[in-house]
Design a protein around this motif. Structure first.
Motif, PDB file in Angstrom:
ATOM      1  N   ILE A   1       0.833  -1.036   0.028  1.00  0.00           N
ATOM      2  CA  ILE A   1      -0.052   0.007  -0.174  1.00  0.00           C
ATOM      3  C   ILE A   1       0.819   1.062   0.117  1.00  0.00           C
ATOM      4  N   GLY A   2       0.645   2.085  -1.029  1.00  0.00           N
ATOM      5  CA  GLY A   2       1.482   3.222  -1.188  1.00  0.00           C
ATOM      6  C   GLY A   2       0.596   4.586  -0.144  1.00  0.00           C
ATOM      7  N   PHE A   3       1.654   5.261   0.463  1.00  0.00           N
ATOM      8  CA  PHE A   3       1.208   6.414   1.124  1.00  0.00           C
ATOM      9  C   PHE A   3       1.808   7.763   0.200  1.00  0.00           C
ATOM     10  N   LEU A   4       0.799   8.856  -0.036  1.00  0.00           N
ATOM     11  CA  LEU A   4       1.449  10.235  -0.151  1.00  0.00           C
ATOM     12  C   LEU A   4       0.905  11.054   0.923  1.00  0.00           C
ATOM     13  N   ALA A   5       1.629  11.836   1.597  1.00  0.00           N
ATOM     14  CA  ALA A   5       1.414  12.831   2.422  1.00  0.00           C
ATOM     15  C   ALA A   5       1.671  14.197   1.829  1.00  0.00           C
TER      16      ALA A   5
END
Length: 428
Positions: free
Chosen positions: A150-154
């Motif tokens: 799962i990728g996260f972009l903040a």
């Protein structure tokens, strides 16, 4: 947007496969006489049996008498076991067989033919037959790698950070500053001109973010879902502006309002996404340990730890869920008297197993004084699984390397959630 569908794996089954493969990796034959057979799903077993019987005929040409005997015997053992199956298991079947010296070694000719059968955790699509001086375990080991990424972009207008959730950890990848001016204009610039420049800077920044997101989450890592977080409307502007590559746009499973962007934002987003990722293994493990810690700290009597105490409670049907780390490395050592059937047992760490078995077989039975005592060991997870099956208790094996696994390690690497407070039951 919504919950992502990730296939769950049986934690006990995965533990057993991993432990067996680690054991097989250490085995080596005295010649090229260890058999590995990978049977893909849907393959007709009679075809495999016929092929292996042909290999038996070919093995008659091996010059070394001992090696020839071992190869023929091992192939025969595999064929015997295959004939017990009505059809190939749903995901395929892997068999390892070979003549190996007894534990602790032994002279030439003391080898015993042993066989292992493993149903793979994922669909097996290739056939493999090898006769070598070692077992070929790499294909199965690759199947154990967690591919539920799962990728996260903040992101906000000041900076952006990328992270990856996989296996037993959240990995922070990188972050970048935006270079975009703040909302208050510089002296001497008109409001319209400043706004236009800022919008251009934001667009350039969004394109940079989109490029990095594509590189990480399509080119380098094959993610199954993307979570975008951050304070304010920036994340929505980025998503709705059409900057993301269409495949990534379709992978967005949630946007999360957060206080931070960058590295801190990635960590915050993971904490806030537990409901969205409720069927992702790492989140499940964290929730299990958190529940255990809460139960222990509340003094409700519904949480406990300690191997021997938990085994006692398991036998009395008090335990609802047992949680144990995959690096516990403990065994149940049992000594059974052949004359009077007296049983002595202990739970020990790996280095203590052989001395304990020696002690049990070297000393007379305390009940009948007989020296006919037979000792054996059993992986503690296998033992707990047997006890749990008798009482409908759930057994969960979690990663010992993750933060929540280290929390459990401080409690002896095992804990349990109870059906009721056993102290209250005694008082009543």
């Amino acid at each position: 947007m919504g919950k992502i569908n990730i296939e769950k794996q049986d934690s006990v089954k995965m533990y057993k496969i991993r432990k067996t493969l680690d054991e097989l990796s250490q085995k080596s034959g005295r010649g090229t006489e260890l058999i590995t057979v990978y049977i893909p799903k849907g393959k007709q077993l009679h075809e495999i049996v016929g092929s292996l019987q042909q290999e038996q005929g070919t093995a008659d040409n091996i010059k070394s008498d001992l090696t020839r005997t071992h190869v023929v015997d091992s192939l025969g053992k595999v064929v015997q076991r295959l004939k017990l199956y009505k059809k190939t298991p749903a995901k395929g079947l892997v068999m390892f067989c070979g003549a190996l010296p007894p534990d602790g070694g032994g002279p030439l000719g003391s080898e015993v033919v042993r066989v292992w059968e493993i149903e793979p955790p994922k669909d097996l699509n290739q056939y493999l037959y090898r006769c070598d001086d070692h077992f070929h375990v790499d294909i199965l080991k690759d199947m154990l790698k967690d591919d539920n990424l799962i990728g996260f972009l903040a992101i906000d207008a000041k900076d952006a950070g990328w992270g990856l959730l996989h296996g037993n950890k959240v990995e922070f990848l990188t972050q970048t500053g935006s270079g975009v001016a703040g909302k208050h204009r510089q002296g001497g610039q008109s409001a319209k001109r400043f706004q236009k420049l800022r919008e251009m800077e934001l667009s350039y920044y969004y394109n940079r973010v989109a490029t990095t997101t594509r590189e990480y989450f399509l080119d380098i890592y094959k993610i199954k879902g993307l979570i975008i977080s951050g304070p304010g409307p920036t994340k929505e502007d980025f998503i709705n502006g059409g900057y993301l590559e269409y495949r990534l746009q379709n992978m967005i499973i949630s946007t999360i309002d957060a206080s931070y962007s960058g590295a801190e934002g990635v960590r915050e987003a993971f904490v806030k996404s537990s409901d969205i990722l409720s069927n992702f293994r790492m989140v499940e493990e964290k929730q299990l340990v958190d529940s255990l810690i809460r139960a222990i700290n509340s003094h409700s009597g519904l949480g406990t730890y300690g191997m021997k105490e938990i085994i006692g409670l398991l036998k009395n049907n008090v335990v609802k869920t047992v949680i144990i780390t995959d690096d516990t490395n403990m065994y149940r050592v049992v000594g059974v008297c052949k004359r009077c059937s007296d049983i002595r047992e202990d739970i020990l760490e790996t280095p203590q197993v052989i001395p304990k078995k020696t002690e049990l077989t070297s000393n007379p039975c305390p009940e009948c004084n007989s020296m006919e005592v037979e000792a054996s060991e059993q992986d503690v997870v296998d033992y707990l699984e047997l006890l749990a099956a008798k009482t409908g208790t759930k057994l969960e094996v979690i990663s010992g390397k993750a933060e929540h696994g280290l929390q459990l390690a401080s409690l002896g690497k095992i804990g349990a959630l109870l059906r009721y407070n056993p102290g209250h039951a005694k008082q009543s």
